[in-house]
Write a protein that holds these residues in place. Structure first.
Motif, PDB file in Angstrom:
ATOM      1  N   ASN A  30      67.319 140.705 -50.733  1.00 14.72           N
ATOM      2  CA  ASN A  30      68.422 140.259 -49.645  1.00 14.72           C
ATOM      3  C   ASN A  30      66.830 139.707 -47.751  1.00 14.72           C
ATOM      4  N   ASN A  31      66.104 140.617 -48.191  1.00 15.39           N
ATOM      5  CA  ASN A  31      65.065 140.097 -47.635  1.00 15.39           C
ATOM      6  C   ASN A  31      64.095 140.672 -47.656  1.00 15.39           C
ATOM      7  N   GLN A  33      60.044 142.740 -46.457  1.00 17.47           N
ATOM      8  CA  GLN A  33      59.335 143.126 -45.314  1.00 17.47           C
ATOM      9  C   GLN A  33      58.057 143.059 -45.592  1.00 17.47           C
ATOM     10  N   TYR A  35      54.325 145.841 -44.180  1.00 15.61           N
ATOM     11  CA  TYR A  35      54.392 146.681 -43.512  1.00 15.61           C
ATOM     12  C   TYR A  35      52.746 147.310 -43.467  1.00 15.61           C
ATOM     13  N   HIS A  45      56.315 149.221 -39.807  1.00 19.03           N
ATOM     14  CA  HIS A  45      57.094 147.620 -39.706  1.00 19.03           C
ATOM     15  C   HIS A  45      56.423 146.268 -38.670  1.00 19.03           C
ATOM     16  N   LEU A  48      60.018 141.128 -40.824  1.00 17.82           N
ATOM     17  CA  LEU A  48      61.176 141.002 -41.876  1.00 17.82           C
ATOM     18  C   LEU A  48      61.596 140.035 -42.260  1.00 17.82           C
ATOM     19  N   PHE A  88      51.431 146.598 -46.885  1.00 22.84           N
ATOM     20  CA  PHE A  88      52.399 145.866 -47.781  1.00 22.84           C
ATOM     21  C   PHE A  88      53.422 145.444 -47.856  1.00 22.84           C
ATOM     22  N   ASP A  92      64.290 144.438 -50.907  1.00 21.69           N
ATOM     23  CA  ASP A  92      65.026 145.749 -50.791  1.00 21.69           C
ATOM     24  C   ASP A  92      65.808 145.223 -51.880  1.00 21.69           C
ATOM     25  N   SER A 103      69.593 150.074 -47.158  1.00 16.87           N
ATOM     26  CA  SER A 103      68.936 149.536 -48.659  1.00 16.87           C
ATOM     27  C   SER A 103      67.773 150.268 -48.775  1.00 16.87           C
ATOM     28  N   LEU A 105      64.351 150.800 -50.542  1.00 14.54           N
ATOM     29  CA  LEU A 105      63.078 149.697 -50.274  1.00 14.54           C
ATOM     30  C   LEU A 105      62.272 149.830 -51.993  1.00 14.54           C
ATOM     31  N   PHE A 107      58.468 148.961 -52.641  1.00 14.23           N
ATOM     32  CA  PHE A 107      57.131 148.873 -51.981  1.00 14.23           C
ATOM     33  C   PHE A 107      56.000 148.335 -52.941  1.00 14.23           C
TER      34      PHE A 107
END
Lengths: 117, 112
Positions: A30-31, A33, A35, A45, A48, A88, A92, A103, A105, A107
């Motif tokens: 979905n996306n 991210q 970090y 964070h 995204l 990192f 999701d 969701s 995650l 990593f």
């Protein structure tokens, strides 16, 4: 194997240079991210990017996403010593997203960035 | 600002002890997560919770249990600590339907 895998594992640059870190993943998302983690601390964070976006900016950060290649990159421009940290990517798990839940995650192992003054 | 706190920064326990790691968030988030972080392995999800009294196993639940009696508090329990549970433990939370996770500072647990 990890859903998100960063490359390189470690990067050392001089202050003022740009730093580029890459992330590859295996399944639909979905996306994605990014970090940051300072030594011995929790993650923070950064940014995204959604699966229908190709590029996103936030200050000195630029993130790209190529869903056809299942990869993303994080560019930090004009790096500073204070940018020294581990970075990192996190993806999701699409199948587990529900309307009422967040969701979970996955990593990657992270890229250790060292910016030398 | 969202604040996620963890009960201890550093903890040393003996093999066989029962260990409680506490996590508290102050932003009324529905979702809470426990991870462990080890060199070369990144962050691995142990357990997560979508609501009070609800829990789901993550990728590495063996040897751990969790408790969520109140919305703001999520506890990780090591029933009988072992040396291979020496690790950094990170708690995170997020609002339902959102993806950005807020992390606590971590607890570095050493089991001797």
């Amino acid at each position: 194997s990890q859903q998100g895998e960063e490359d390189p594992q470690a990067l050392s640059i001089q202050e003022g240079e740009n730093a580029t870190m890459n992330c590859s993943y295996k399944t639909s998302i979905n996306n994605l991210q990014w970090y940051r983690q300072n030594s011995g601390r929790g993650l923070v964070h950064l940014i995204l990017i959604r699966s229908n976006e190709r590029e996103k900016h936030s200050g000195r950060l630029r993130v790209t996403l190529d869903t056809s290649k299942k990869s993303s990159s994080l560019l930090i421009t004009a790096s500073r010593a204070a940018d020294t940290a581990s970075y990192f990517c996190a993806t999701d798990v699409r199948a587990r997203v529900t309307e009422t839940s967040g969701s979970r995650l996955t990593f990657g192992e992270g890229t250790q960035l060292t910016v030398n003054p | 600002d969202v604040k996620v706190t963890q009960s201890s920064r550093y903890l040393v326990k003996r093999t066989g002890e029962k260990v409680f790691l506490e996590c508290v968030q102050d932003m009324d988030h529905e979702n809470m997560f426990w991870y462990r972080q080890d060199p070369g392995l990144g962050l691995r999800l142990i357990y997560f919770s979508y609501d009070v009294k609800m829990k789901e196993k993550g990728d590495i639940p063996e040897g751990y249990s969790v408790s969520r009696e109140k919305k703001e508090r999520f506890s990780l329990i090591l029933e009988s600590a072992s040396t291979n549970q020496t690790s950094m433990y990170l708690c995170a939370s997020t609002r339902a339907g959102f993806y950005e996770q807020y992390f606590g500072p971590g607890t570095r647990l050493t089991v001797t």
